[in-house]
Write an enzyme that holds these catalytic residues in place. Structure first.
Site, mmCIF file in Angstrom:
data_model
loop_
_atom_site.group_PDB
_atom_site.id
_atom_site.type_symbol
_atom_site.label_atom_id
_atom_site.label_comp_id
_atom_site.label_asym_id
_atom_site.label_seq_id
_atom_site.Cartn_x
_atom_site.Cartn_y
_atom_site.Cartn_z
ATOM 1 N N ALA A 14 0.900 -1.075 -0.032
ATOM 2 C CA ALA A 14 0.106 -0.153 -0.049
ATOM 3 C C ALA A 14 0.732 1.221 -0.279
ATOM 4 C CB ALA A 14 -0.971 0.024 1.115
ATOM 5 N N GLN A 34 9.120 0.888 9.538
ATOM 6 C CA GLN A 34 9.978 0.618 10.825
ATOM 7 C C GLN A 34 11.076 -0.660 10.477
ATOM 8 O OE1 GLN A 34 6.972 -1.322 13.227
ATOM 9 N NE2 GLN A 34 6.528 -2.992 12.003
ATOM 10 N N TYR A 212 -0.357 -21.959 -6.583
ATOM 11 C CA TYR A 212 -0.271 -21.155 -7.813
ATOM 12 C C TYR A 212 1.480 -21.160 -8.210
ATOM 13 C CZ TYR A 212 -0.574 -17.338 -4.777
ATOM 14 O OH TYR A 212 -0.527 -16.394 -3.735
HETATM 15 C C1 LIG Z 1 -2.012 -15.793 3.749
HETATM 16 C C2 LIG Z 1 -2.345 -14.491 3.045
HETATM 17 C C3 LIG Z 1 -2.529 -14.634 1.672
HETATM 18 C C4 LIG Z 1 -2.904 -13.335 0.961
HETATM 19 N N1 LIG Z 1 -3.179 -13.362 -0.187
HETATM 20 C C5 LIG Z 1 -3.419 -12.455 -1.020
HETATM 21 C C6 LIG Z 1 -3.508 -12.518 -2.459
HETATM 22 O O1 LIG Z 1 -3.007 -13.490 -3.208
HETATM 23 N N2 LIG Z 1 -3.996 -11.218 -3.175
HETATM 24 C C7 LIG Z 1 -4.252 -10.289 -2.478
HETATM 25 O O2 LIG Z 1 -4.472 -9.227 -3.042
HETATM 26 N N3 LIG Z 1 -3.885 -10.147 -1.164
HETATM 27 C C8 LIG Z 1 -3.721 -11.236 -0.306
HETATM 28 N N4 LIG Z 1 -3.461 -11.051 1.010
HETATM 29 C C9 LIG Z 1 -3.508 -9.813 1.740
HETATM 30 C C10 LIG Z 1 -2.176 -9.005 1.583
HETATM 31 O O3 LIG Z 1 -1.270 -9.621 1.881
HETATM 32 C C11 LIG Z 1 -2.356 -7.701 2.388
HETATM 33 O O4 LIG Z 1 -3.737 -7.216 2.090
HETATM 34 C C12 LIG Z 1 -1.322 -6.528 1.805
HETATM 35 O O5 LIG Z 1 -0.123 -7.087 2.025
HETATM 36 C C13 LIG Z 1 -1.655 -5.409 2.692
HETATM 37 O O6 LIG Z 1 -0.542 -4.286 2.490
HETATM 38 P P1 LIG Z 1 -0.222 -3.185 3.217
HETATM 39 O O7 LIG Z 1 0.842 -2.393 2.553
HETATM 40 O O8 LIG Z 1 -1.631 -2.419 3.578
HETATM 41 O O9 LIG Z 1 0.096 -3.993 4.733
HETATM 42 P P2 LIG Z 1 1.480 -4.601 5.085
HETATM 43 O O10 LIG Z 1 1.876 -5.559 4.183
HETATM 44 O O11 LIG Z 1 1.160 -5.357 6.411
HETATM 45 O O12 LIG Z 1 2.567 -3.449 5.261
HETATM 46 C C14 LIG Z 1 2.567 -2.528 6.512
HETATM 47 C C15 LIG Z 1 4.015 -2.075 6.424
HETATM 48 O O13 LIG Z 1 3.925 -1.039 7.454
HETATM 49 C C16 LIG Z 1 5.081 -1.480 8.405
HETATM 50 N N5 LIG Z 1 4.873 -0.560 9.575
HETATM 51 C C17 LIG Z 1 3.820 -1.216 10.758
HETATM 52 N N6 LIG Z 1 3.751 -0.464 11.657
HETATM 53 C C18 LIG Z 1 4.630 0.563 11.536
HETATM 54 C C19 LIG Z 1 4.822 1.650 12.223
HETATM 55 N N7 LIG Z 1 4.375 1.861 13.440
HETATM 56 N N8 LIG Z 1 5.916 2.741 11.788
HETATM 57 C C20 LIG Z 1 6.454 2.311 10.601
HETATM 58 N N9 LIG Z 1 6.105 1.191 9.664
HETATM 59 C C21 LIG Z 1 5.142 0.471 10.165
HETATM 60 C C22 LIG Z 1 5.381 -2.856 8.444
HETATM 61 O O14 LIG Z 1 6.782 -3.014 8.709
HETATM 62 C C23 LIG Z 1 5.113 -3.069 6.827
HETATM 63 O O15 LIG Z 1 6.101 -3.121 5.992
HETATM 64 C C24 LIG Z 1 -3.101 -12.166 1.645
HETATM 65 C C25 LIG Z 1 -3.047 -12.198 3.062
HETATM 66 C C26 LIG Z 1 -2.408 -13.374 3.937
HETATM 67 C C27 LIG Z 1 -2.356 -13.178 5.193
#
Ligand SMILES: Cc1cc2nc3c(=O)[nH]c(=O)nc-3n(C[C@H](O)[C@H](O)[C@H](O)COP(=O)(O)OP(=O)(O)OC[C@H]3O[C@@H](n4cnc5c(N)ncnc54)[C@H](O)[C@@H]3O)c2cc1C
Length: 399
Positions: A14, A34, A212
């Site tokens: 994201a 972080q 996959y």
């Molecule tokens: C088993 C599994 C399979 C999945 N398969 C799919 C799929 O096939 N397709 C799909 O679309 N989605 C899938 N998802 C969902 C997907 O992984 C998540 O929705 C996506 O990774 C979310 O991205 P994000 O960047 O919002 O959050 P995250 O990937 O959690 O990233 C958050 C980031 O913020 C950082 N952070 C956290 N707190 C702080 C802080 N206080 N200060 C600074 N940095 C911080 C973390 O270190 C991390 O790098 C799957 C999820 C799981 C659990």
């Protein structure tokens, strides 16, 4: 008006997509992550046309082609005899219909491809956000080393345990009662699954397995759920036990048993989500991705929705007219909330329907699945163009 400054907490999919989209829009953006090293570990991610079209426009067209696999279908099967319950064609029919491919990708490949689109001085590693504050003039990220970063807008892209979300709502993640074991297996060990590259799922009582190919076909990524009322660990890297997983899938179709048996190591992950919320912003603070709408992965849309959020937010900010920041955030929320709420709910529903005991309800589910084979039932999900919705400021349209 002076140039808008955006500070993003979190450098996951994201946060990085937002940084790329804001850069394209000419908005200054810094990401505070972080982790000391930026790498997505863990396994594969399915990137559906609703997100691949956006990633391609952001500059990843060629890169995706080289790192990803374009599977030919999603196949859902019974757990014991492998009877085919539903086949959703992907490949060329999907690309033609939706104007963008369905891809399966290794997370680390996607992550490094996004990073390559960003100037290194915009990514701050080892920068943990410890608190957020705001007043009329600015929003501030307070980092754990004492640094305070002031910006016009703070975006929480800090995942399911988001600290930034606390500015908007007081709630907590909810454990689903399900854990998932994830593994990566060299392709040569599971040739029986690669005669046609597909996303394959097997549904059975209390659990399901999905696999996959990723990394241009060199590896197969799998996830296998196991119900557990007492497991709370939540990390990509928590070690699981292959023998324990194999025991949980004893008696399943030989394709599943061989797949699990081919893994050297697995990680285990407790699956959480949160209830949906009715606003995504408060003052100069907003959230995207899992910080906004963490969902169970039973529709493979969490990351796809994070990509949509990021692109919509960037378009709204770039077009901030007389309503300024407040108007842009209202527009972002109006466009995103109905869609992400629907997907969050469906993902939770799937946690039940994927895991039915054999019996009447399972028969009805399978009959419905057979009747809905094809791409028509995916139109609302894959056919949606988030950037167009933001550009024209139309509400999402459900087909
Ligand atoms: C088993 C599994 C399979 C999945 N398969 C799919 C799929 O096939 N397709 C799909 O679309 N989605 C899938 N998802 C969902 C997907 O992984 C998540 O929705 C996506 O990774 C979310 O991205 P994000 O960047 O919002 O959050 P995250 O990937 O959690 O990233 C958050 C980031 O913020 C950082 N952070 C956290 N707190 C702080 C802080 N206080 N200060 C600074 N940095 C911080 C973390 O270190 C991390 O790098 C799957 C999820 C799981 C659990």
């Amino acid at each position: 008006m002076p140039q808008m400054r955006v500070a993003v907490a979190g450098g996951g999919i994201a946060g990085l997509v937002l940084a790329v989209a804001l850069r394209r829009a000419g908005i200054d953006c810094h990401v505070y992550e972080q982790a000391e090293h930026l790498t997505e570990v863990g396994a594969g991610v399915q990137v559906a046309p609703n997100a691949s079209r956006l990633l391609r426009r952001l500059g990843l067209r060629d890169r995706l082609r080289s790192i990803a696999v374009a599977p030919q279908a999603i196949e859902m099967r019974r757990w014991d005899d492998g009877t085919l319950l539903q086949r959703t064609p992907l490949g060329e029919p999907c690309r033609r219909r939706f104007g963008a491919p369905y891809y399966t990708v290794h997370r680390a490949d996607l992550h490094s491809s996004l990073l390559a689109l960003l100037p290194p001085d915009r990514i701050h590693l080892g920068a943990r956000c410890a608190a957020v504050s705001q007043d009329q003039d600015a929003a501030r990220l307070h980092l754990s080393d004492g640094t305070v970063v002031a910006a016009d807008l703070v975006v929480g892209a800090d995942g399911i345990h988001s600290l930034v979300r606390e500015q908007i709502v007081a709630d907590r993640p909810r454990y689903s009662g399900q854990t998932i074991y994830r593994g990566l297996v060299p392709a040569e060990r599971v040739r029986h699954l690669l005669d046609e590259p597909c996303v394959r799922l097997w549904f059975g009582p209390d659990q399901h397995c999905v696999c996959y190919p990723v990394s241009a076909g060199r590896q197969v990524s799998f996830g296998a759920t196991v119900a557990a009322s007492d497991w709370r660990e939540e990390s990509w890297s928590a070690r699981g036990d292959v023998a324990e997983l194999a025991a949980a899938y004893k008696g399943w179709h030989p394709d599943v048993v061989r797949l699990i048996g081919a893994a050297d190591t697995v990680s285990r992950w407790a699956l959480h989500d949160r209830d949906s919320i009715d606003r995504l912003s408060s003052g100069r603070v907003t959230v995207i991705g899992d910080a906004a709408h963490p969902m169970l992965p039973f529709q493979a849309q969490g990351a796809n929705q994070a990509v949509e959020d990021a692109v919509v937010l960037a378009v709204c900010l770039a077009g901030a007219g007389s309503g300024g920041l407040e108007g842009a955030l209202r527009r972002y929320e109006r466009i995103r909330l109905p869609r992400v709420t629907r997907i969050q709910h469906q993902s939770r529903d799937n946690a039940r329907t994927f895991h039915l005991d054999d019996g009447d309800e399972q028969h009805s589910r399978d009959a419905a699945a057979r009747a809905s084979s094809g791409l028509d039932h995916q139109q609302w999900l894959f056919g949606y163009d988030a950037e167009e919705a933001a550009t024209t400021s139309r509400s999402p349209q459900w087909n």
